[in-house]
Design a protein around this motif. Structure first.
Motif, PDB file in Angstrom:
ATOM      1  N   ILE A  66      -1.083  -1.888   4.188  1.00  0.00           N
ATOM      2  CA  ILE A  66      -0.563  -1.784   3.227  1.00  0.00           C
ATOM      3  C   ILE A  66      -1.236  -1.112   1.761  1.00  0.00           C
ATOM      4  N   LEU A  67      -2.569  -1.875   2.053  1.00  0.00           N
ATOM      5  CA  LEU A  67      -3.414  -1.225   0.854  1.00  0.00           C
ATOM      6  C   LEU A  67      -3.871   0.116   1.058  1.00  0.00           C
ATOM      7  N   ASN A  68      -4.086   0.572   2.171  1.00  0.00           N
ATOM      8  CA  ASN A  68      -4.465   1.817   2.236  1.00  0.00           C
ATOM      9  C   ASN A  68      -3.424   2.852   1.972  1.00  0.00           C
ATOM     10  N   LYS A  69      -1.995   2.681   2.404  1.00  0.00           N
ATOM     11  CA  LYS A  69      -1.020   3.509   1.981  1.00  0.00           C
ATOM     12  C   LYS A  69      -0.840   3.368   0.548  1.00  0.00           C
ATOM     13  N   THR A  70      -0.895   2.274  -0.024  1.00  0.00           N
ATOM     14  CA  THR A  70      -1.031   2.147  -1.471  1.00  0.00           C
ATOM     15  C   THR A  70      -2.012   3.031  -2.235  1.00  0.00           C
ATOM     16  N   ILE A  71      -3.221   3.127  -1.693  1.00  0.00           N
ATOM     17  CA  ILE A  71      -4.284   4.090  -2.134  1.00  0.00           C
ATOM     18  C   ILE A  71      -4.064   5.385  -2.057  1.00  0.00           C
ATOM     19  N   THR A  72      -3.330   5.692  -0.902  1.00  0.00           N
ATOM     20  CA  THR A  72      -2.997   7.242  -0.856  1.00  0.00           C
ATOM     21  C   THR A  72      -2.178   7.669  -1.698  1.00  0.00           C
TER      22      THR A  72
END
Length: 274
Positions: A66-72
């Protein structure tokens, strides 16, 4: 320890220059976003990056995903959210001494003292009478879009004209006067208000408008308080208040004299309450 010593011993002149350039760029970026909403957003982004790394180390796969997608998605959103700051940074680069245009040079070689006298005489009179005023001096960044919001004047700078513009209960009293080189270009102009969340609640609309125009351009803004008659100057998003006429003259002269630019940047700009 040995690895650290080996790394230090392998650092050459190019590495030092490389690190110095990077450090300087980060310092300038920080100075641009300091005391703005961008500073808080950057802190939030750093916290998000740390949380992403910690979730990876802790093998919290769902949280990390979730955090990776949020950063992207976040990096794309940053371009939109930071649009004012990015514009400010590019304008700052465009105003670099390496790209000095003739505008400031022309003013420096013309009769600047007489213009300063006319402006300061008007400000002194308005201050004594406690008549509110907002005078914007255009510098390197063009503010034609602001000039177009007011009533065109294109008259020679004179203290009597400036005083008459700000007489209470007249159509142009509440707007800003824009001065370009040796002309009063327009009066009754609308300015963007400052978005700085840290401003004192006691600051009125004129002071916020003065800060707003200096946050988006390199203009110099002069404010006369309607309540106290106090004289303030805004520049580069900073406000200096309760000035006397001699200090005002010095600030204007240094703002438009190329040889005194460094001295001007070292002035202490401060926030005070009425």
């Amino acid at each position: 320890m040995e690895q650290l010593l080996e790394m230090v011993s392998n650092i050459g002149i190019r590495d030092i220059i490389d690190m110095t350039i990077v450090a300087f760029v980060f310092y300038k970026l920080y100075m641009l976003i300091r005391d703005t909403r961008a500073e808080q957003l950057i802190k939030g982004l750093l916290i998000l990056l740390v949380a992403t790394k910690l979730s990876e180390w802790s093998k919290l796969f769902v949280v990390n995903y979730i955090l990776n997608k949020t950063i992207t998605v976040g990096f794309i959103a940053l371009l939109i959210v930071f649009q004012p700051e990015l514009r400010k940074a590019l304008e700052h680069l465009g105003r670099s001494r390496l790209l000095l245009t003739k505008n400031i040079v022309e003013i420096a070689h013309e009769d600047l003292d007489s213009r300063i006298k006319e402006i300061s005489d008007a400000v002194a009179s308005l201050s004594r009478q406690k008549i509110g005023a907002l005078i914007i001096l255009e510098r390197e960044t063009g503010i034609s879009e602001v000039i177009e919001t007011g009533n065109s004047i294109e008259g020679k700078i004179s203290s009597s004209l400036l005083i008459n513009i700000f007489i209470p209960n007249t159509p142009l009293h509440d707007g800003a006067v824009i001065i370009r080189k040796d002309k009063i270009m327009a009066a009754g102009c609308f300015l963007p208000l400052s978005e700085n969340p840290n401003l004192s609640k006691k600051l009125g609309t004129r002071h916020r408008a003065a800060l707003g125009i200096t946050e988006t351009s390199d203009a110099l803004a002069i404010v006369v308080s309607e309540e106290t008659g106090g004289i303030s100057v805004a520049m580069a998003g900073k406000l200096s208040r309760f000035l006397d006429i001699d200090t005002l003259k010095t600030i204007i002269k240094e703002a438009f004299s190329p040889e005194k630019q460094n001295k001007l940047m070292n002035l202490k700009w401060r926030h005070k309450n009425d």
